[in-house]
Structure formats: C-alpha cells, structure tokens
Design a protein around this motif. Structure first.
Motif, PDB file in Angstrom:
ATOM      1  N   LYS A 275       1.009 -34.079  70.085  1.00 16.95           N
ATOM      2  CA  LYS A 275       1.779 -33.161  70.924  1.00 16.95           C
ATOM      3  C   LYS A 275       2.377 -33.830  72.159  1.00 16.95           C
ATOM      4  CE  LYS A 275       1.678 -28.413  72.603  1.00 16.95           C
ATOM      5  NZ  LYS A 275       2.556 -28.657  73.734  1.00 16.95           N
ATOM      6  N   THR A 276       1.607 -34.685  72.836  1.00 16.09           N
ATOM      7  CA  THR A 276       2.128 -35.316  74.044  1.00 16.09           C
ATOM      8  C   THR A 276       3.287 -36.252  73.727  1.00 16.09           C
ATOM      9  OG1 THR A 276      -0.001 -35.157  75.171  1.00 16.09           O
ATOM     10  CG2 THR A 276       1.548 -36.775  76.011  1.00 16.09           C
ATOM     11  N   ALA A 277       3.160 -37.032  72.646  1.00 17.69           N
ATOM     12  CA  ALA A 277       4.260 -37.921  72.248  1.00 17.69           C
ATOM     13  C   ALA A 277       5.489 -37.112  71.844  1.00 17.69           C
ATOM     14  CB  ALA A 277       3.814 -38.817  71.098  1.00 17.69           C
ATOM     15  N   GLU A 278       5.252 -35.981  71.163  1.00 19.38           N
ATOM     16  CA  GLU A 278       6.369 -35.099  70.812  1.00 19.38           C
ATOM     17  C   GLU A 278       7.076 -34.610  72.078  1.00 19.38           C
ATOM     18  OE1 GLU A 278       4.985 -31.841  68.483  1.00 19.38           O
ATOM     19  OE2 GLU A 278       3.887 -33.108  67.083  1.00 19.38           O
ATOM     20  N   ASP A 279       6.285 -34.114  73.024  1.00 17.69           N
ATOM     21  CA  ASP A 279       6.860 -33.598  74.261  1.00 17.69           C
ATOM     22  C   ASP A 279       7.603 -34.684  75.029  1.00 17.69           C
ATOM     23  OD1 ASP A 279       5.828 -31.156  73.662  1.00 17.69           O
ATOM     24  OD2 ASP A 279       4.122 -31.287  75.025  1.00 17.69           O
ATOM     25  N   ASP A 280       7.073 -35.906  74.972  1.00 16.98           N
ATOM     26  CA  ASP A 280       7.686 -37.016  75.691  1.00 16.98           C
ATOM     27  C   ASP A 280       9.108 -37.261  75.202  1.00 16.98           C
ATOM     28  OD1 ASP A 280       7.475 -39.057  77.632  1.00 16.98           O
ATOM     29  OD2 ASP A 280       7.225 -40.551  76.049  1.00 16.98           O
ATOM     30  N   ILE A 281       9.335 -37.018  73.922  1.00 19.36           N
ATOM     31  CA  ILE A 281      10.676 -37.189  73.349  1.00 19.36           C
ATOM     32  C   ILE A 281      11.497 -35.907  73.492  1.00 19.36           C
ATOM     33  CG2 ILE A 281      11.957 -37.581  71.202  1.00 19.36           C
ATOM     34  CD1 ILE A 281       9.594 -39.366  70.325  1.00 19.36           C
ATOM     35  N   LEU A 282      10.890 -34.771  73.194  1.00 18.47           N
ATOM     36  CA  LEU A 282      11.627 -33.511  73.222  1.00 18.47           C
ATOM     37  C   LEU A 282      12.086 -33.124  74.622  1.00 18.47           C
ATOM     38  CD1 LEU A 282       9.551 -31.342  70.721  1.00 18.47           C
ATOM     39  CD2 LEU A 282      11.668 -32.587  70.302  1.00 18.47           C
ATOM     40  N   ASN A 283      11.401 -33.629  75.652  1.00 13.83           N
ATOM     41  CA  ASN A 283      11.752 -33.251  77.020  1.00 13.83           C
ATOM     42  C   ASN A 283      12.767 -34.178  77.675  1.00 13.83           C
ATOM     43  OD1 ASN A 283      10.048 -31.101  76.827  1.00 13.83           O
ATOM     44  ND2 ASN A 283       8.347 -32.094  77.864  1.00 13.83           N
ATOM     45  N   LYS A 284      13.421 -35.019  76.885  1.00  8.13           N
ATOM     46  CA  LYS A 284      14.512 -35.842  77.413  1.00  8.13           C
ATOM     47  C   LYS A 284      15.746 -34.960  77.540  1.00  8.13           C
ATOM     48  CE  LYS A 284      12.451 -39.954  77.382  1.00  8.13           C
ATOM     49  NZ  LYS A 284      12.253 -40.773  78.584  1.00  8.13           N
TER      50      LYS A 284
ATOM     51  N   PHE B 259      -5.074 -51.447  53.218  1.00  6.71           N
ATOM     52  CA  PHE B 259      -4.396 -50.449  54.033  1.00  6.71           C
ATOM     53  C   PHE B 259      -3.550 -51.109  55.103  1.00  6.71           C
ATOM     54  CE2 PHE B 259      -8.337 -51.194  56.388  1.00  6.71           C
ATOM     55  CZ  PHE B 259      -7.880 -51.348  57.681  1.00  6.71           C
ATOM     56  N   VAL B 260      -2.562 -50.371  55.573  1.00 11.01           N
ATOM     57  CA  VAL B 260      -1.768 -50.711  56.749  1.00 11.01           C
ATOM     58  C   VAL B 260      -1.689 -49.445  57.584  1.00 11.01           C
ATOM     59  CG1 VAL B 260       0.515 -51.353  57.629  1.00 11.01           C
ATOM     60  CG2 VAL B 260      -0.392 -52.491  55.589  1.00 11.01           C
ATOM     61  N   ASN B 261      -1.872 -49.582  58.898  1.00 12.04           N
ATOM     62  CA  ASN B 261      -1.751 -48.418  59.765  1.00 12.04           C
ATOM     63  C   ASN B 261      -1.107 -48.838  61.073  1.00 12.04           C
ATOM     64  OD1 ASN B 261      -2.916 -46.356  61.949  1.00 12.04           O
ATOM     65  ND2 ASN B 261      -3.045 -45.381  59.943  1.00 12.04           N
ATOM     66  N   ILE B 262      -0.173 -48.029  61.525  1.00 10.69           N
ATOM     67  CA  ILE B 262       0.526 -48.296  62.783  1.00 10.69           C
ATOM     68  C   ILE B 262       0.194 -47.196  63.773  1.00 10.69           C
ATOM     69  CG2 ILE B 262       2.783 -48.446  63.900  1.00 10.69           C
ATOM     70  CD1 ILE B 262       3.877 -49.637  61.338  1.00 10.69           C
ATOM     71  N   ARG B 263      -0.159 -47.601  64.968  1.00  6.84           N
ATOM     72  CA  ARG B 263      -0.499 -46.640  66.008  1.00  6.84           C
ATOM     73  C   ARG B 263       0.396 -46.902  67.219  1.00  6.84           C
ATOM     74  NH1 ARG B 263      -6.518 -46.314  68.720  1.00  6.84           N
ATOM     75  NH2 ARG B 263      -5.956 -45.179  70.605  1.00  6.84           N
ATOM     76  N   PHE B 264       1.100 -45.869  67.683  1.00  7.22           N
ATOM     77  CA  PHE B 264       1.973 -45.986  68.841  1.00  7.22           C
ATOM     78  C   PHE B 264       1.218 -45.548  70.094  1.00  7.22           C
ATOM     79  CE2 PHE B 264       5.742 -45.042  65.828  1.00  7.22           C
ATOM     80  CZ  PHE B 264       5.779 -46.363  65.445  1.00  7.22           C
ATOM     81  N   SER B 265       1.099 -46.452  71.057  1.00 10.24           N
ATOM     82  CA  SER B 265       0.397 -46.135  72.288  1.00 10.24           C
ATOM     83  C   SER B 265       1.329 -45.619  73.380  1.00 10.24           C
ATOM     84  CB  SER B 265      -0.350 -47.376  72.810  1.00 10.24           C
ATOM     85  OG  SER B 265      -1.264 -47.843  71.864  1.00 10.24           O
ATOM     86  N   ASP B 266       2.582 -45.986  73.318  1.00 13.01           N
ATOM     87  CA  ASP B 266       3.519 -45.593  74.371  1.00 13.01           C
ATOM     88  C   ASP B 266       4.926 -45.735  73.804  1.00 13.01           C
ATOM     89  OD1 ASP B 266       4.350 -44.720  76.803  1.00 13.01           O
ATOM     90  OD2 ASP B 266       3.630 -46.441  77.947  1.00 13.01           O
ATOM     91  N   ASN B 267       5.868 -44.990  74.354  1.00 17.43           N
ATOM     92  CA  ASN B 267       7.243 -45.153  73.892  1.00 17.43           C
ATOM     93  C   ASN B 267       8.220 -44.871  75.022  1.00 17.43           C
ATOM     94  OD1 ASN B 267       8.487 -42.272  73.639  1.00 17.43           O
ATOM     95  ND2 ASN B 267       6.464 -42.055  72.711  1.00 17.43           N
ATOM     96  N   ASP B 268       9.342 -45.550  74.958  1.00 19.33           N
ATOM     97  CA  ASP B 268      10.418 -45.352  75.929  1.00 19.33           C
ATOM     98  C   ASP B 268      11.727 -45.371  75.148  1.00 19.33           C
ATOM     99  OD1 ASP B 268      11.800 -45.047  78.296  1.00 19.33           O
ATOM    100  OD2 ASP B 268      11.928 -47.209  78.654  1.00 19.33           O
ATOM    101  N   VAL B 269      12.487 -44.289  75.231  1.00 17.83           N
ATOM    102  CA  VAL B 269      13.714 -44.155  74.454  1.00 17.83           C
ATOM    103  C   VAL B 269      14.911 -44.126  75.397  1.00 17.83           C
ATOM    104  CG1 VAL B 269      14.922 -42.811  72.703  1.00 17.83           C
ATOM    105  CG2 VAL B 269      12.421 -42.804  72.763  1.00 17.83           C
ATOM    106  N   LYS B 270      15.908 -44.939  75.086  1.00 17.94           N
ATOM    107  CA  LYS B 270      17.128 -44.988  75.896  1.00 17.94           C
ATOM    108  C   LYS B 270      18.349 -44.844  74.991  1.00 17.94           C
ATOM    109  CE  LYS B 270      15.029 -48.166  79.246  1.00 17.94           C
ATOM    110  NZ  LYS B 270      15.100 -49.515  79.864  1.00 17.94           N
TER     111      LYS B 270
END
Length: 611
Positions: free
Chosen positions: A436-445, A537-548
């Motif tokens: 949810k927090t990562a979603e909000d971080d993108i949706l609130n741009k 297995f392969v797994n990717i975990r996103f800890s932080d993101n910045d979109v421009k």
C-alpha cells in the motif's frame, strides 16, 4: 557515462603503474606482507593471505584502541567486541587491492601477498561509507513505515561499525542538523522502532490467528517476525499493510504467544558478501525489546473494533499531500468475484489446482501454474480482499501468500497476490503487489495524470513478477530492441568468479569487485535464460523508488529503485534504473536498464541523462 568509465580506467592504470617488485616490498616499511607455503599454489596463497591478515590485525591494533565499547541511551555498557576478531572480515570481501607473487611453483609452492599500508585506511573508509548508506536507507524507510527495512539496515550498519578501526568517531547528522555517534544512535533507533510497534489479536479461523500490527499508530507497511508455537520458533513470517498471521500448532492451548520482531536478517545477508562475512564474525548485539507477547483474544468493544478497522483500511505512511481518488470498490457481481477467489484459495489449500481451471483465461492459467510451481505455496490471509475497478477489468487486492524453498539464503517470501479479471470475469493476469505505501508513493504524484500513475504501478508489479515466475517471453516483450542494458554483479575475486548472467565484464575498483557489462537485448535474454534454468527461485524486492517524468518522449519515465535481488545461487543489493516508455500503457517499453551496487562517492546514482 564516458567520464565515469574513463575515471575507472585511470584508476586501474594507476594500480598497474604503482605495482612493486617483491624485493622492493620486502625491504620497504610502506608495505605489509604475508608468506605461505604448500603443496599447491592455491594452498600456499591461502596461507599467505591468512598470514597477511594476521599482520594487518597486529598493525592496526598497534595504531588504534582495539576494544570497541558501545553504550545505550542510559549510558550503561551493554556490549564489548574485540577488534581483532573482525579484521578477518576484510580478507575476501574487501582485500581486492593486494598484490601476489609465486616465488616457487608446485610441488613445494611458496607464495607472497602484500598490501601498501596506505591502502588499509581506504578499506576502512569504504566500509564506513557503506554503513552510512545503510543508515540513510533506514531513515527513508522509517518515513514510509517499512519497519523490516528500518531494522535490517540499522542493525547491519551497527554490525559494520563494530568492525571499524575507530567506530565511535563515525557520526551521522539528522534532518534537524543534530550530530549523532552512529554506534549509539543505531541501537537507540532500533529500540525506538520496537517501542512504536504494536501487535494485537484481530480474529481467529481454526489454528490461524490474524494480527493487526501498527507502527507509530498507523498500519505497518512491512515487518517480519517469528513466534514460539509451544515447541519451537517458527520460520520468518511477514506482515504487510498492517496485517499478519500466526499459524498455531494443533492442540496449542496457551492464552498468549511470544513473538520476536526480526532484525538480524542473517538469512538475507547473502545479498551483500561483506555484510554476511561481518555478521558471521562479529558478536551479535542483543535486542531484548524485540520480544513481545500477543494475547489470543480481544477485549475490544464493537465501536473500538470498528474504529480500528476503519483506521487500518484508510491510513498509510503516504508522505505526499497531493493524491488521486482511490479506485472505487465494485458494487455489481461482488459475490461472483468473491466466490471465484474462495474457489481458488480452496484449490491452493487442497493442492487440487485443476479444480480452479475454469476461473482463468489461457494466459491467466499459464501464470497460475507458474505461481504454484514457485516454491511451496500457502495462503496466509484471504480475509482482507477488496475488488476495484480499472481500465483492464476488475482487480483483486489483499490476498496474501507465502512461498517456501529448499535452497537459498531466504527460504520464504511473502507476497501480495494481485488478480485481474477480464470482462468475462475470468482471471487474465497475476502479479505480486508493491504494497500500500509503495502504491501511494506512486499514485500521489499529483503532477501526472491518473492513467500514467496507474500504468507505472502496474508496470512495476508486472516487472518484478515476471522475474519471479521466469516469464522470459513477457520480459522480451517489454524491452525495446535497441535498449541500452547494463548489468552487474558483486564477486570476491575477479579471476575466479563470473557474474550472475555469466558474461565477461569490466572490473571497477572499490571495497569489492563489481563486474559491469553492457549487453544487447538478445545477449541479456540469453544470459537471463541461463540464470532462470540454474536457480530454484528468483525474487526481487523493491526497498525504495523515485519516479521522474522525462522532458521528451511523451509518457516516458525514469524510475530509480533500490533493489534486493535473491536467487538460490546468488544475491545482491543495488540500485536499478529504468527508462520506460508507457505511451501505450498495455505495451510498456524499457529503453534503458542499468544497475550499480551503491551510490558512487563521486557522482551518486546513474541518471537517464547520462546515457
């Protein structure tokens, strides 16, 4: 980019130019050397390296106070660690700038290793930078309620600091301009985090207990924990968006359960060779406040529970003020979609997957079968499901599952499962949610339109899922034919280890060897195929993101992500940068993909403009 590569090449040339002969080294006080003998060159070299490490420890101890003492906020001594026990952690992870010479070949091999004394300070400085970078990551994670990242990064930073020559001289300046001694501050921040975590009983279904977990009064974004089931400690469980679970052993009749919030993350340390080595060598810092007891019943009144449930559903750690209206919950045919999820959940629990075949399109069924092969699948939470409208159809969010594996440093991953139904009410797409927090971080741009923000979120969710489910055809479709692709990996020795994609590459000087390589799309996909084939297995975990948003190209965006990469044979952490064209939201195209292990002290992170 050219300037940076030139900088690297000059550094390598400088190293070559400064190489000394063994006779010069032996007779000079500017060097420390080690000698080794053995029946093979490898055995002799190993002995020479061990001898060198011992002399480095003696040299460093002679110049510094070797005993590290860390105090808590009350000024009471709570731990000691002898510095000499940690010097060995510099042997493989960081001593990449030693010279070697075989003075006598097998069968009576004689090998010498040496290092310039001035290089030792650089080794400590590199580890100091890494510790400060971990602290900065923890500070950012705290603002978003990512408690797992907060605890992991502060604890790893604290452990690295304990292996420095002068640990109590390392300071960090917070946003208010206040300077802190890092060894004290990391411990205090960890304890503060435990204090702000609150876990209470929510509901029960058989032996499964649902927990409500908050951080600073809001639903925790993510936190990991173990619990005592009466006989043993459980595996690591993950709570997301405020909800966690306990799976009690049959016959458990206790009134409460002891929980321990995870903070060491020893099983994840394989993503960083240096951290893993230090964690194994340095005595751990006890954290008694990590433990809590959860009562297995609720004393809440109806109004209190309703108020809490409303808070859990509406609040998050969103830091942006501008937002879009959230997708509206569906009103028609709700029961039909609920029944579909219940049928799918039953199929997973009973391992009778074919019984759910009629719920999927052909594409959706292919993804579902891949999902069921992605480790040992288990449904953790299906009580918090919601259905939302989107341009692609009806989207389900809230289903949580775990996937366990027999190999690799992290045996279990917990994922939010996002299902997309088409107009015929068939499941056509499956992805791992961002949270949810990562979603909000993108949706609130607020500077971008709603369609673009939703497209970016969907792209990131589908991107990380494609690597986990090894969807090579999908990955092929999202990379532009002329994409610039730079891959990398962290290794211990340049002459004996290849990168995770088995490609030739250039070495960069640093506190470890970083192998970098520019590839064409076909080269990248070929190496990725080999990676998929040799890993359970392969797994990717996103800890932080910045979109421009980019200035040209219409709907083109630069996405910088702090990424943890896990597989059964390899792990690393670093920064991923993607330049994505989403002018056609259903057909995103990656124009540029780069990776770097950490922020460079000279130029920071790669930017799209560098290419």
């Amino acid at each position: 980019m050219k300037k940076r590569l030139i900088f690297v090449l000059f550094a390598l040339v400088a190293l070559t130019a400064s190489a000394q002969t063994w006779e010069q080294v032996r007779d000079s006080e500017d060097y420390i050397y080690g000698e080794g003998w053995g029946s093979t060159v490898t055995e002799a070299d190993k002995q020479a390296l061990a001898n060198l490490i011992g002399k480095i420890a003696t040299n460093v101890q002679g110049e510094s106070h070797s005993s590290l003492k860390t105090q808590n906020s009350n000024g009471q001594l709570n731990e000691e660690s002898q510095f000499s026990q940690t010097v060995s952690t510099y042997s493989q992870a960081t001593l990449t700038n030693t010279q070697q010479k075989v003075l006598k070949n097998e069968p009576d091999a004689y090998v010498v290793r040496w290092i310039k004394k001035s290089e030792i300070e650089k080794i400590f400085e590199a580890r100091k930078r890494k510790a400060l970078d971990l602290i900065e990551t923890a500070v950012r994670a705290e603002k978003k309620g990512k408690v797992d990242d907060v605890l992991r990064n502060y604890y790893w930073a604290l452990t690295l600091l304990k292996s420095l020559q002068y640990p109590n001289e390392v300071t960090y300046t917070d946003e208010d301009g206040k300077e802190h001694v890092c060894t004290n501050w990391c411990k205090e921040k960890i304890d503060d985090t435990f204090y702000e975590l609150k876990t209470i009983y929510d509901s029960r279904e058989g032996n499964d207990i649902r927990l409500a977990i908050t951080y600073k009064g809001k639903p925790v974004n993510s936190v990991d924990y173990k619990f005592w089931d009466g006989q043993t400690w459980s595996a690591v469980y993950s709570a997301k968006d405020g909800w966690g679970v306990l799976e009690l052993a049959p016959g458990f009749d206790g009134s409460q359960v002891q929980m321990k919030y995870e903070y060491e993350y020893a099983g994840e340390a394989k993503i960083d060779n240096e951290v893993e080595m230090v964690l194994n060598a340095v005595k751990g810092t006890p954290m008694p406040k990590a433990y809590t007891n959860v009562m297995l019943k609720s004393n809440e009144k109806k109004k209190e529970r309703e108020a809490r449930m409303e808070m859990m559903q509406s609040q998050s750690f969103t830091t942006n003020e501008v937002s879009i209206a959230p997708p509206k919950p569906i009103e028609k045919n709700v029961n039909a979609y609920k029944n579909a999820i219940e049928k799918m959940v039953a199929a997973v629990k009973q391992k009778n997957y074919d019984s759910a075949r009629d719920l999927f399109t052909s594409v959706g069924w292919s993804m579902f079968t891949k999902l069921m092969k992605y480790g040992k699948a288990k449904v953790l939470d299906s009580q918090n499901i919601r259905f939302l409208e989107s341009e692609d159809g009806i989207v389900e969010r809230g289903l949580r599952m775990s996937f366990s594996f027999n190999s690799g440093g992290r045996a279990t991953f917990v994922e939010d499962i996002v299902l997309t139904f088409n107009k015929e009410q068939k499941i056509d797409n499956i992805s791992f949610g961002l949270g949810k927090t990562a979603e909000d971080d993108i949706l609130n741009k607020g500077v971008w339109d709603e369609k673009s923000r939703l497209a970016i979120m969907n792209f990131l969710e589908n991107y990380k899922t494609a690597y986990a489910l090894k969807r090579l055809d999908y990955i092929r479709s999202i990379f532009d034919d002329d994409a610039v692709i730079i891959t990398g990996s962290v290794v211990s020795k340049a002459n004996s280890v290849t990168n995770r994609e088995n490609q030739s590459s250039i070495s960069q000087e640093g506190n470890h060897i970083i192998k970098m390589n520019r590839q064409t799309k076909d080269q990248y996909l070929a190496s990725l195929k080999r990676c998929f084939e040799r890993n359970e297995f392969v797994n990717i975990r996103f800890s932080d993101n910045d979109v421009k948003k980019m200035g040209a190209g219409g709907e083109s965006y630069g996405i910088q992500i702090q990424q943890d990469y896990y597989s059964s044979t390899y792990g690393d952490k670093g920064y991923l940068m993607l330049l994505v064209d989403i002018n056609e939201p259903k057909k995103p195209l990656i124009k540029l993909r780069t990776w770097q292990p950490e922020k460079d002290p000279n130029f920071g992170l790669y930017e799209p403009g560098d290419f």
